[in-house]
Design an enzyme around this catalytic site. Structure first.
Site, PDB file in Angstrom:
ATOM      1  N   LYS A  80       0.844  -1.194   0.000  1.00  0.00           N
ATOM      2  CA  LYS A  80       0.000   0.000   0.000  1.00  0.00           C
ATOM      3  C   LYS A  80       0.876   1.240   0.000  1.00  0.00           C
ATOM      4  O   LYS A  80       1.901   1.281   0.689  1.00  0.00           O
ATOM      5  CB  LYS A  80      -0.924  -0.023   1.229  1.00  0.00           C
ATOM      6  CG  LYS A  80      -1.985   1.067   1.229  1.00  0.00           C
ATOM      7  CD  LYS A  80      -2.900   0.934   2.436  1.00  0.00           C
ATOM      8  CE  LYS A  80      -3.984   2.000   2.433  1.00  0.00           C
ATOM      9  NZ  LYS A  80      -4.881   1.875   3.615  1.00  0.00           N
ATOM     10  N   SER A 155      -9.782   1.850   2.666  1.00  0.00           N
ATOM     11  CA  SER A 155      -8.891   2.563   1.776  1.00  0.00           C
ATOM     12  C   SER A 155      -7.845   1.662   1.100  1.00  0.00           C
ATOM     13  O   SER A 155      -7.262   2.062   0.110  1.00  0.00           O
ATOM     14  CB  SER A 155      -8.169   3.666   2.535  1.00  0.00           C
ATOM     15  OG  SER A 155      -7.307   3.121   3.521  1.00  0.00           O
ATOM     16  N   SER A 179     -10.086  -0.323   6.889  1.00  0.00           N
ATOM     17  CA  SER A 179      -9.455  -0.163   5.578  1.00  0.00           C
ATOM     18  C   SER A 179      -8.740  -1.401   5.029  1.00  0.00           C
ATOM     19  O   SER A 179      -8.321  -1.402   3.875  1.00  0.00           O
ATOM     20  CB  SER A 179      -8.477   1.013   5.605  1.00  0.00           C
ATOM     21  OG  SER A 179      -9.183   2.219   5.484  1.00  0.00           O
TER      22      SER A 179
END
Lengths: 486, 95
Positions: A80, A155, A179
């Site tokens: 990420k 996210s 997330s």
């Protein structure tokens, strides 16, 4: 697409061990899949191709030499883009950091390197991890591999989509209010949020420091246990890192859940939860019952207050954390000759997207003189009540189970006008984050073709039970084997 | 309790954000909706509840005061939008 990444980790390692496969081939497969798929999925923001291939060759030499191999030897990993990777662009999916080159590695990256994983590239996300749909990325949204018209969740949407589509073997994400778990649920993969403090946050670009936690996204529970084993552990660089012995997560996957006591909060399967999602969860509970577990309905009475408390707390922490983006030391700088204060104003206004500004505004308001007690302190007290809800239930039960999200993945653009509705998608993941306890989302079926996630919640630092239950469930179902047709 | 465009302008100033009139209007509406939702918390009596700032049972994490290698000047300036003579450059602060 038939991919090497359909294999489980021990199967891949066996192929490598038997010289039926090389790390270079495995790495090549990742880039081949990305080239074929990512134009549609848009999970990646930056590729690390040159260095990944170099690492692969080094690992192949290691394999040939017979030297000891790391736990994640040769496995292609997506990271990420809010996790610092030394020398590899790290944007947090924000225009503000479009050219940012970290000068050090996050501790999890050091650990991945020690475990001999191969970093393939950096994954798309909601800007600064603020959002639940990936529509807040400055670089355009990730799309759900199961239906390109739908969001992947957020996210960590890029992390979930990259794993679901078979672009990488595993990914790291971060979870502040859901997330990791919510995108895992939307994309039909396994997403684990460890207990707060289990995995070092050093090098994770801070959103809400009392909630943020890094965790793995994988295609099955066993792989999740491997990745957790590699990244968990005390880190002196993170003052909120827990000093404790890391258990043997792989050894915990015994398949035995005889006598396990499961609590099912009525708030998690009641009003507002899609009936098809509820049905999948109830079917999963039947499977667990068949394995000797018992479940009972309980109440987590403060659940309905969690979202309000969370948005005040997370936004407050964000407004403070994001003060560092000032246009002086890194990132966007807009200097129109009006002096230092103007430089701050202009750089931040140009660099941040609407959701980030909204949360900074909300947090600044909640912390500002005259409102602190009414909002921030009040939310911290409600946090205590939410944590107590879980403490009470865990006196009599081993795990709490419910859906990960009230619905399956929604259509792109369908909720962007109304931030509050978007926030309510996180109603089942946020209480867990506020309590700081671990939870995993595992695939438990489909509703109208879209994956449904089962959320298994555990006691603090009891990831072993969490993984044991998730693994036992997975062994007796086929949901995790389904792959999107891309 | 509802907030006005003026409140939003004040908070934007505190947050070092320059908002356009359109942004101010949208944020006023959205922040009101969110804060109105947050009023929900007042249904709960929390007079005798201690706040949770952190879930971990640790406090005052100390380490030995040992001199270690730190970030080099060159590395620290690597991402600087503007620098001069080994320092971050900013517009004049004093008139």
């Amino acid at each position: 697409m038939l991919s090497l990444f359909q294999y489980r980790l021990p199967e891949v390692h066996k192929l490598l061990q038997n010289k039926e496969l090389s790390v270079s081939e495995l790495t090549g497969e990742a880039f081949k899949n990305i080239a074929a798929l990512d134009g549609r999925v848009h999970a990646f923001l930056t590729l690390n191709e040159e260095e990944a291939k170099l690492t692969a060759r080094t690992l192949d030499d290691k394999l040939a030499s017979g030297a000891a191999r790391g736990l994640l030897f040769g496995l292609p990993a997506g990271i990420k883009d809010n996790i610092s990777t030394k020398g590899l662009r790290t944007t947090c999916a924000s225009q503000f950091l479009d050219n940012f080159q970290p000068i050090y590695d996050a501790t999890v990256m050091t650990k991945l390197r020690q475990a001999d994983a191969v970093t393939i590239g950096k994954l798309n996300m909601d800007e600064f991890a603020m959002g639940g749909s990936n529509e807040n990325s400055s670089y355009g949204p990730v799309r759900n591999p199961w239906d390109l018209e739908r969001v992947p969740g957020g996210s960590s949407g890029g992390s979930a989509a990259a794993v679901a589509s078979g672009e990488v073997f595993f990914a790291l994400g971060s979870d502040t209010g859901g997330s990791i778990r919510q995108p895992a649920s939307y994309c039909g993969v396994v997403g684990l949020k460890p207990t707060y403090g289990l995995v070092s946050r050093f090098g994770l670009v801070a959103f809400a420091s009392s909630l943020d936690q890094i965790g793995p996204l994988t295609r099955n529970v066993e792989d999740s246990a491997y990745v957790l084993q590699a990244i968990a552990g005390y880190d002196p660089q993170d003052s909120t890192s827990a000093k404790l012995a890391i258990p043997d997560y792989l050894g915990a996957l015994t398949g035995d859940i005889q006598g396990l006591r499961i609590a099912v909060p009525k708030e998690y399967i009641g009003e507002g939860v899609d009936p098809a999602v509820r049905e999948s969860v109830l079917a999963a509970l039947k499977v667990l019952e068949g394995l000797g577990a018992v479940w009972e309905e309980v109440s987590l009475p403060h659940t309905e207050y969690a979202v309000a408390a969370y948005y005040l707390l997370a936004s407050s922490e964000a407004s403070s954390n994001l003060a560092r983006f000032d246009g002086v030391r890194y990132g966007v700088r807009v200097d129109e000759g009006g002096g230092l204060l103007d430089l701050y104003h202009n750089s931040r206004s140009r660099g941040f997207g609407p959701e980030v500004k909204r949360r900074i505004m909300l947090g600044t308001y909640a912390l500002s003189s005259g409102y602190y007690d009414a909002y921030y302190l009040k939310a911290q007290k409600v946090r205590t009540l939410i944590k107590q809800d879980f403490d009470d239930v865990f006196k009599n039960y081993d795990v709490v189970i419910g859906p990960t999200a009230p619905t399956t993945a929604f259509k792109l653009g369908s909720q962007t006008e109304d931030p509050l509705t978007m926030y309510l998608n996180d109603i089942l993941t946020i209480p867990v984050s506020l309590a700081g306890i671990p939870a995993v989302s595992v695939p438990c079926g489909f509703a109208e073709g879209m994956p449904v996630g089962l959320q298994i919640i555990g006691k603090e630092f009891d990831e072993t039970t969490l993984l044991r239950v998730a693994h036992a469930y997975e062994q007796h179902t086929e949901h995790h084997k389904a792959r999107p047709q891309l | 309790m509802s907030i006005t465009v003026k409140d939003v302008q004040h908070v934007a100033k505190l947050a070092r954000l320059q908002l356009s009139p359109e942004e101010e209007a949208v944020f006023t509406e959205q922040m009101n909706a969110i804060l109105q939702y947050a009023e929900k918390l007042n249904e709960l009596d929390t007079d005798h509840v201690k706040p949770t700032t952190h879930v971990l049972h640790v406090s005052n994490v100390m380490r030995e005061d040992i001199v270690k290698e730190s970030v080099t000047q060159e590395a620290a300036l690597l991402n600087a939008p503007e620098d001069e003579e080994g320092q971050f450059k900013v517009p004049a602060v004093l008139e």
